[in-house]
Enzyme design. Structure first.
Site, PDB file in Angstrom:
ATOM      1  N   LYS A  96       0.833  -1.214   0.000  1.00  0.00           N
ATOM      2  CA  LYS A  96       0.000   0.000   0.000  1.00  0.00           C
ATOM      3  C   LYS A  96       0.866   1.263   0.000  1.00  0.00           C
ATOM      4  O   LYS A  96       0.641   2.169  -0.783  1.00  0.00           O
ATOM      5  CB  LYS A  96      -0.920   0.031   1.239  1.00  0.00           C
ATOM      6  CG  LYS A  96      -1.876  -1.125   1.361  1.00  0.00           C
ATOM      7  CD  LYS A  96      -2.851  -0.933   2.518  1.00  0.00           C
ATOM      8  CE  LYS A  96      -2.186  -0.906   3.895  1.00  0.00           C
ATOM      9  NZ  LYS A  96      -1.623  -2.203   4.329  1.00  0.00           N
ATOM     10  N   ARG A 102      -9.452   0.631   8.982  1.00  0.00           N
ATOM     11  CA  ARG A 102      -8.999  -0.732   9.254  1.00  0.00           C
ATOM     12  C   ARG A 102     -10.051  -1.525  10.018  1.00  0.00           C
ATOM     13  O   ARG A 102      -9.820  -2.698  10.316  1.00  0.00           O
ATOM     14  CB  ARG A 102      -7.732  -0.675  10.089  1.00  0.00           C
ATOM     15  CG  ARG A 102      -6.450  -0.959   9.315  1.00  0.00           C
ATOM     16  CD  ARG A 102      -5.324  -0.700  10.265  1.00  0.00           C
ATOM     17  NE  ARG A 102      -4.106  -1.381  10.006  1.00  0.00           N
ATOM     18  CZ  ARG A 102      -3.030  -0.808   9.463  1.00  0.00           C
ATOM     19  NH1 ARG A 102      -3.081   0.419   9.044  1.00  0.00           N
ATOM     20  NH2 ARG A 102      -1.920  -1.479   9.357  1.00  0.00           N
ATOM     21  N   ARG A 140      11.784  -5.863   4.958  1.00  0.00           N
ATOM     22  CA  ARG A 140      11.492  -4.456   4.646  1.00  0.00           C
ATOM     23  C   ARG A 140      12.414  -3.519   5.449  1.00  0.00           C
ATOM     24  O   ARG A 140      12.684  -3.750   6.618  1.00  0.00           O
ATOM     25  CB  ARG A 140      10.039  -4.154   5.009  1.00  0.00           C
ATOM     26  CG  ARG A 140       9.679  -2.684   4.900  1.00  0.00           C
ATOM     27  CD  ARG A 140       8.226  -2.461   4.701  1.00  0.00           C
ATOM     28  NE  ARG A 140       7.428  -2.759   5.889  1.00  0.00           N
ATOM     29  CZ  ARG A 140       6.092  -2.691   5.901  1.00  0.00           C
ATOM     30  NH1 ARG A 140       5.446  -2.368   4.794  1.00  0.00           N
ATOM     31  NH2 ARG A 140       5.428  -2.963   6.992  1.00  0.00           N
ATOM     32  N   ARG A 165      11.475  -1.384  11.057  1.00  0.00           N
ATOM     33  CA  ARG A 165      10.455  -0.989  12.035  1.00  0.00           C
ATOM     34  C   ARG A 165      10.363  -2.063  13.120  1.00  0.00           C
ATOM     35  O   ARG A 165      10.427  -3.252  12.821  1.00  0.00           O
ATOM     36  CB  ARG A 165       9.093  -0.885  11.330  1.00  0.00           C
ATOM     37  CG  ARG A 165       8.928   0.382  10.547  1.00  0.00           C
ATOM     38  CD  ARG A 165       7.732   0.351   9.646  1.00  0.00           C
ATOM     39  NE  ARG A 165       6.509  -0.180  10.244  1.00  0.00           N
ATOM     40  CZ  ARG A 165       5.339  -0.231   9.608  1.00  0.00           C
ATOM     41  NH1 ARG A 165       5.235   0.231   8.382  1.00  0.00           N
ATOM     42  NH2 ARG A 165       4.273  -0.726  10.191  1.00  0.00           N
ATOM     43  N   ARG A 186      -0.082  -8.676  13.705  1.00  0.00           N
ATOM     44  CA  ARG A 186      -0.670  -7.684  12.798  1.00  0.00           C
ATOM     45  C   ARG A 186      -1.530  -8.369  11.741  1.00  0.00           C
ATOM     46  O   ARG A 186      -2.587  -7.871  11.368  1.00  0.00           O
ATOM     47  CB  ARG A 186       0.435  -6.838  12.136  1.00  0.00           C
ATOM     48  CG  ARG A 186       1.092  -5.890  13.126  1.00  0.00           C
ATOM     49  CD  ARG A 186       2.377  -5.309  12.589  1.00  0.00           C
ATOM     50  NE  ARG A 186       2.177  -4.469  11.432  1.00  0.00           N
ATOM     51  CZ  ARG A 186       3.128  -4.189  10.547  1.00  0.00           C
ATOM     52  NH1 ARG A 186       4.338  -4.687  10.685  1.00  0.00           N
ATOM     53  NH2 ARG A 186       2.860  -3.407   9.528  1.00  0.00           N
TER      54      ARG A 186
HETATM   55  P1  AMP Z   1       0.956   0.556   9.181  1.00  0.00           P
HETATM   56  O1  AMP Z   1       2.149   1.395   8.994  1.00  0.00           O
HETATM   57  O2  AMP Z   1      -0.211   1.018   8.351  1.00  0.00           O
HETATM   58  O3  AMP Z   1       1.230  -0.913   9.004  1.00  0.00           O
HETATM   59  O4  AMP Z   1       0.485   0.753  10.718  1.00  0.00           O
HETATM   60  C1  AMP Z   1       1.346   0.424  11.792  1.00  0.00           C
HETATM   61  C2  AMP Z   1       0.553   0.260  13.068  1.00  0.00           C
HETATM   62  O5  AMP Z   1      -0.120   1.486  13.378  1.00  0.00           O
HETATM   63  C3  AMP Z   1      -0.563  -0.777  13.027  1.00  0.00           C
HETATM   64  O6  AMP Z   1      -0.092  -2.082  13.300  1.00  0.00           O
HETATM   65  C4  AMP Z   1      -1.506  -0.253  14.117  1.00  0.00           C
HETATM   66  O7  AMP Z   1      -1.007  -0.545  15.410  1.00  0.00           O
HETATM   67  C5  AMP Z   1      -1.408   1.253  13.916  1.00  0.00           C
HETATM   68  N1  AMP Z   1      -2.421   1.729  12.944  1.00  0.00           N
HETATM   69  C6  AMP Z   1      -2.199   2.298  11.732  1.00  0.00           C
HETATM   70  N2  AMP Z   1      -3.346   2.620  11.112  1.00  0.00           N
HETATM   71  C7  AMP Z   1      -4.338   2.231  11.955  1.00  0.00           C
HETATM   72  C8  AMP Z   1      -5.756   2.273  11.909  1.00  0.00           C
HETATM   73  N3  AMP Z   1      -6.417   2.769  10.830  1.00  0.00           N
HETATM   74  N4  AMP Z   1      -6.457   1.785  12.990  1.00  0.00           N
HETATM   75  C9  AMP Z   1      -5.823   1.290  14.056  1.00  0.00           C
HETATM   76  N5  AMP Z   1      -4.504   1.197  14.183  1.00  0.00           N
HETATM   77  C10 AMP Z   1      -3.740   1.675  13.142  1.00  0.00           C
END
Ligand code: AMP
Length: 217
Positions: free
Chosen positions: A13, A88, A127, A160, A171
């Protein structure tokens, strides 16, 4: 053009969002990036979010909905935007519908990038992200030219914390239980487009462009 990018963590994404930003000049709204920035800065929001993020769990809906609502009201969103990693959960999707209704706006397309679970684990564990500009690399599929240095800005690349395998599994669990139902939610609205995320980065981008070009008509 208001777009949502849907897909498991590691589906691509963020990578595709950056290509869309470059080509169409609309901003990427990544809740993950916004939350990581808040954690890094040590703000109140960051302190709350950190606990969940470290465990690979979703941050509570109200927190995330609040930051997206604020972000969407900024001027640069007037010509469109790409939501990356939001919504999400069904609750977030419903809240987004309400926010957009109050702005007399709507989502034009939800692009779902699908990739198998084994592939996702492989992608995420390899990554690396640039600390300075946020560019994303994969040590196998899309390696930086020089060790752990960003090709674009010379910044340092890092892994990360939540990209470590145990956290990735959590996740993915959160994705399956809470995010996957969104496919149905948007399919019923007739705005869901499915894309094969196992293809190469530029091939996926071509598929996305075809969808976006049709939206303009
Ligand atoms: P990402 O970088 O999109 O993979 O997000 C990293 C982490 O941020 C996720 O594993 C969640 O803990 C938190 N996070 C990001 N976006 C959301 C969302 N829309 N709702 C809830 N938690 C989020």
């Amino acid at each position: 053009m208001n777009i949502i990018l849907l897909g498991a963590p590691g589906a691509g994404k963020g990578t595709q969002a950056k290509l869309i930003v470059e080509k169409y000049g609309i901003p990427q709204i990544s809740t993950g990036d916004m939350l990581r920035e808040a954690v890094e800065k040590g703000t109140e929001l960051g302190k709350k979010a950190k606990v969940y993020m470290e465990r690979g769990e979703l941050v509570p809906d109200d927190i995330v909905i609040g930051i997206v609502k604020e972000r969407l009201s900024e001027d640069d969103c007037k010509r469109g935007y790409i939501l990356d990693g939001f919504p999400r959960t069904i609750k977030q999707a419903e809240a987004l519908d309400e926010i957009l209704l109050s702005m007399s706006s709507k989502i034009d397309a939800v692009i779902n990038i699908s990739v198998s679970e084994e592939e996702i684990i492989r992608r995420i564990v390899f990554r690396r992200v640039c600390r300075r500009c946020g560019a994303v690399y994969n040590l196998i599929y899309n390696p930086p030219k020089q060790g752990d240095i960003c090709d674009r800005c010379g910044g340092e690349l890092y892994q990360r914390d939540d990209d470590k395998e145990e956290v990735v599994r959590e996740r993915l669990k959160a994705y399956k239980e809470q995010t996957q139902p969104l496919k149905d939610y948007y399919s019923k609205k007739g705005i869901l487009y499915n894309i094969d995320g196992a293809k190469k980065i530029d091939e996926i981008f071509e598929d996305i462009q075809k969808i976006l070009e049709n939206l303009k008509d």
